[in-house]
Design a protein around this motif. Structure first.
Motif, short mmCIF file in Angstrom:
data_model
loop_
_atom_site.label_atom_id
_atom_site.label_comp_id
_atom_site.label_asym_id
_atom_site.label_seq_id
_atom_site.Cartn_x
_atom_site.Cartn_y
_atom_site.Cartn_z
N VAL A 76 -2.21 -15.57 34.49
CA VAL A 76 -3.01 -14.36 34.28
C VAL A 76 -3.43 -14.23 32.82
N SER A 90 -1.22 -8.06 35.48
CA SER A 90 -0.55 -8.00 36.78
C SER A 90 -0.78 -9.30 37.52
N MET A 92 -4.42 -10.92 38.85
CA MET A 92 -5.58 -10.37 38.16
C MET A 92 -6.51 -11.50 37.68
N ARG A 93 -7.74 -11.14 37.38
CA ARG A 93 -8.66 -12.09 36.75
C ARG A 93 -8.03 -12.55 35.44
#
Length: 344
Positions: A225, A3, A6-7
């Motif tokens: 991402v 997404s 996100m990390r």
């Protein structure tokens, strides 16, 4: 699984850097896990990737093979491929030590193998962005599909995305990628990730063929991402991609940079931390008297100076002070307060 914001998910692209040696492959998986990668990725090709004419011409050899006469392309393809049974074993090893397993498939059957092996997503290589039959099959698995965009025009990327959407792909991630090994820095164009995100509204990432860790880390600042980076234990090793791969120190720097950049990105709004607010008065200036001022004197701009700390009247309030009279004697260098001044 993927997404916006996100990390970043870091894929150690082992590819063919195991050189057909499963013990080396396991060592590479362990190393990728140790330094913080999220996934260890292989490639599922075999000799069937090329038509007969390619083998007859004996071209498409990696840099280490172009001057060698003791290997044909077909022989090295056979030596460096990973058989289905071995791929299943590597997938199990990844599960055992706690790192995601994945591989790039080149046939629908290889896509099905990855589902059977428990891969969390399907990664489509740049060469197959225009292979609609493979995109549809990947989407049909119900797994997220990550697609690289090397060699591709925007129109081709748009067609691939629409093909995946029509095939009901559960998730789509688009990787900016150049089909160069390695590309010059000025050709990388990381800002292309912004365009892909805005054009398609899917999470974006970077399949990196550059040398060193710096540009990979830079991609996180552009919102990648997913980061896919070729990985090796030894850049001098005989094989296709070792020279352009990240070694352990470089991949560790990438993972460390991923965590720091992600923590630093925050959100697109102006905020102040409590720690910053608590130090604000220490670092800002206040308005002070530039000279001794007697009670009843009218203040001019020349009577004001601006010094730390910021516990008094802010410098941008000086226009409200000029013209007022002092209500008490004020010593030079003393912070002014509104109680020291008459009303306008």
């Amino acid at each position: 699984m993927f997404s916006h914001g996100m990390r970043p998910y870091v894929i150690a692209e082992i590819g063919a850097n195991h050189n057909g040696d499963l013990d080396l492959a396991r060592k590479m998986i362990l190393a990728a896990k140790e330094i913080g990668c999220d996934a260890a990725k292989f490639q599922s090709w075999d000799e069937g990737l090329f038509a007969k004419v390619v083998y007859e011409e004996n071209k498409f050899l990696g840099d280490d093979y172009r001057e060698r006469k003791d290997y044909t392309l077909k022989e090295i393809m056979a030596e460096f491929k990973v058989h289905r049974e071995a791929m299943s074993e590597l997938a199990g090893f990844c599960k055992e030590i706690g790192i995601d397993f994945c591989s790039t498939p080149f046939t629908p059957e290889q896509v099905d193998d990855l589902v059977a092996f428990g891969a969390p997503f399907i990664k489509i290589a740049s060469m197959d962005l225009v292979s609609d039959y493979l995109l549809r099959h990947a989407a049909g698995t119900g797994l997220p599909v990550i697609v690289s965009t090397g060699f591709s025009t925007l129109e081709e990327i748009d067609h691939a995305v629409r093909t995946l959407e029509e095939a009901k792909a559960s998730e789509i991630v688009i990787l900016h990628c150049l089909g160069l090994y390695p590309p010059p820095d000025e050709a990388v164009n990381l800002l292309n990730m912004d365009m892909l995100r805005e054009a398609f509204d899917y999470p974006v990432g970077f399949s990196d063929h550059t040398l060193g860790p710096e540009i990979a880390i830079g991609s996180f600042a552009r919102g990648a991402v997913v980061l896919e980076k070729h990985f090796t234990l030894d850049k001098t090793m005989f094989g296709w991609d070792h020279k352009i791969s990240a070694d352990m120190p470089e991949m560790e720097a990438i993972c460390r940079g991923r965590d720091r950049v992600h923590a630093a990105l925050g959100r697109p709004r102006r905020t102040l931390t409590d720690a910053e607010v608590s130090r604000r008065a220490e670092f800002r200036r206040s308005i002070v008297a530039a000279r001794d001022v007697k009670k009843g004197e009218r203040l001019t701009a020349d009577d004001l100076d601006y010094k730390r700390p910021g516990r008094g009247i802010a410098p941008n309030m000086d226009h409200l002070i000029v013209g007022r009279t002092a209500t008490r004697d004020i010593a030079a260098d003393e912070l002014l307060s509104w109680q020291d001044l008459s009303a306008q």
